[in-house]
Scaffold this motif. Structure first.
Motif, PDB file in Angstrom:
ATOM      1  N   TYR A  46      72.123 -39.308  55.358  1.00 14.00           N
ATOM      2  CA  TYR A  46      72.797 -40.514  56.411  1.00 14.00           C
ATOM      3  C   TYR A  46      71.625 -40.809  57.474  1.00 14.00           C
ATOM      4  O   TYR A  46      71.401 -42.487  57.461  1.00 14.00           O
ATOM      5  CB  TYR A  46      73.583 -40.281  56.302  1.00 14.00           C
ATOM      6  CG  TYR A  46      74.455 -40.466  54.752  1.00 14.00           C
ATOM      7  CD1 TYR A  46      74.803 -41.235  54.296  1.00 14.00           C
ATOM      8  CD2 TYR A  46      75.049 -38.737  54.353  1.00 14.00           C
ATOM      9  CE1 TYR A  46      75.585 -41.975  53.229  1.00 14.00           C
ATOM     10  CE2 TYR A  46      75.749 -38.752  53.072  1.00 14.00           C
ATOM     11  CZ  TYR A  46      76.376 -39.843  52.105  1.00 14.00           C
ATOM     12  OH  TYR A  46      76.830 -39.947  51.270  1.00 14.00           O
ATOM     13  N   ASP A  47      71.421 -40.476  58.661  1.00 15.90           N
ATOM     14  CA  ASP A  47      70.901 -41.436  59.887  1.00 15.90           C
ATOM     15  C   ASP A  47      69.795 -42.298  59.559  1.00 15.90           C
ATOM     16  O   ASP A  47      69.557 -43.226  60.237  1.00 15.90           O
ATOM     17  CB  ASP A  47      71.087 -39.867  60.875  1.00 15.90           C
ATOM     18  CG  ASP A  47      71.893 -39.180  61.048  1.00 15.90           C
ATOM     19  OD1 ASP A  47      73.540 -40.291  61.286  1.00 15.90           O
ATOM     20  OD2 ASP A  47      72.549 -37.875  61.623  1.00 15.90           O
ATOM     21  N   TYR A  99      69.341 -35.772  50.795  1.00 10.15           N
ATOM     22  CA  TYR A  99      69.333 -37.306  52.239  1.00 10.15           C
ATOM     23  C   TYR A  99      69.811 -37.574  52.855  1.00 10.15           C
ATOM     24  O   TYR A  99      70.385 -36.351  53.282  1.00 10.15           O
ATOM     25  CB  TYR A  99      70.327 -38.011  50.912  1.00 10.15           C
ATOM     26  CG  TYR A  99      70.384 -39.949  51.311  1.00 10.15           C
ATOM     27  CD1 TYR A  99      69.788 -41.229  51.659  1.00 10.15           C
ATOM     28  CD2 TYR A  99      71.849 -40.104  51.736  1.00 10.15           C
ATOM     29  CE1 TYR A  99      69.794 -42.056  51.306  1.00 10.15           C
ATOM     30  CE2 TYR A  99      72.010 -41.678  52.153  1.00 10.15           C
ATOM     31  CZ  TYR A  99      70.925 -42.148  52.212  1.00 10.15           C
ATOM     32  OH  TYR A  99      70.683 -43.579  53.061  1.00 10.15           O
ATOM     33  N   ASN A 157      73.718 -33.756  49.652  1.00 10.52           N
ATOM     34  CA  ASN A 157      73.554 -35.055  50.087  1.00 10.52           C
ATOM     35  C   ASN A 157      72.253 -34.578  48.780  1.00 10.52           C
ATOM     36  O   ASN A 157      70.985 -35.018  49.701  1.00 10.52           O
ATOM     37  CB  ASN A 157      73.097 -34.722  50.855  1.00 10.52           C
ATOM     38  CG  ASN A 157      74.384 -35.670  51.802  1.00 10.52           C
ATOM     39  OD1 ASN A 157      74.961 -35.905  51.750  1.00 10.52           O
ATOM     40  ND2 ASN A 157      74.289 -35.547  53.231  1.00 10.52           N
ATOM     41  N   VAL A 173      72.870 -43.835  46.494  1.00 13.91           N
ATOM     42  CA  VAL A 173      72.842 -44.660  47.286  1.00 13.91           C
ATOM     43  C   VAL A 173      70.583 -44.982  46.807  1.00 13.91           C
ATOM     44  O   VAL A 173      69.982 -44.368  45.787  1.00 13.91           O
ATOM     45  CB  VAL A 173      72.222 -43.475  48.744  1.00 13.91           C
ATOM     46  CG1 VAL A 173      73.248 -42.882  49.205  1.00 13.91           C
ATOM     47  CG2 VAL A 173      70.963 -42.569  48.251  1.00 13.91           C
ATOM     48  N   GLN A 214      68.471 -43.052  56.320  1.00 13.68           N
ATOM     49  CA  GLN A 214      68.441 -43.163  55.122  1.00 13.68           C
ATOM     50  C   GLN A 214      67.184 -43.440  54.622  1.00 13.68           C
ATOM     51  O   GLN A 214      66.861 -44.009  53.522  1.00 13.68           O
ATOM     52  CB  GLN A 214      69.063 -44.760  55.696  1.00 13.68           C
ATOM     53  CG  GLN A 214      70.294 -45.210  55.920  1.00 13.68           C
ATOM     54  CD  GLN A 214      70.651 -46.235  56.436  1.00 13.68           C
ATOM     55  OE1 GLN A 214      69.550 -47.282  55.939  1.00 13.68           O
ATOM     56  NE2 GLN A 214      71.708 -47.008  56.742  1.00 13.68           N
TER      57      GLN A 214
END
Length: 73
Positions: free
Chosen positions: A58-59, A56, A13, A38, A61
């Motif tokens: 994901y939770d 990054y 990430n 993303v 964003q």
């Protein structure tokens, strides 16, 4: 064409590239934009614009800047 900003992230990430491109162009050219991309946002409250080395999440964003540690003397 409305400018959109995308960050390419690696398997950890971590941002390895940032590009200004439309979603349509990005998805229509997978040979040019390989890997995971993303969207990142420029001048948007509550969002951090991605830079190379950012992480990054994901939770949320969103992106987190790398921590710079001052070298010891």
């Amino acid at each position: 064409m409305v400018a959109q900003y995308f960050a390419q992230i690696d398997n950890n990430n971590i941002v390895i590239n940032v590009a200004v491109v439309t979603t349509e162009f990005l998805t229509a050219n997978p040979e040019r934009y390989k890997g995971i991309w993303v969207e990142t946002f420029f001048n948007t409250d509550g969002k951090t614009y991605a830079g190379v080395g950012f992480t990054y999440d994901y939770d949320t964003q969103d992106f987190t800047a790398p921590v710079y540690v001052e070298p010891a003397d």
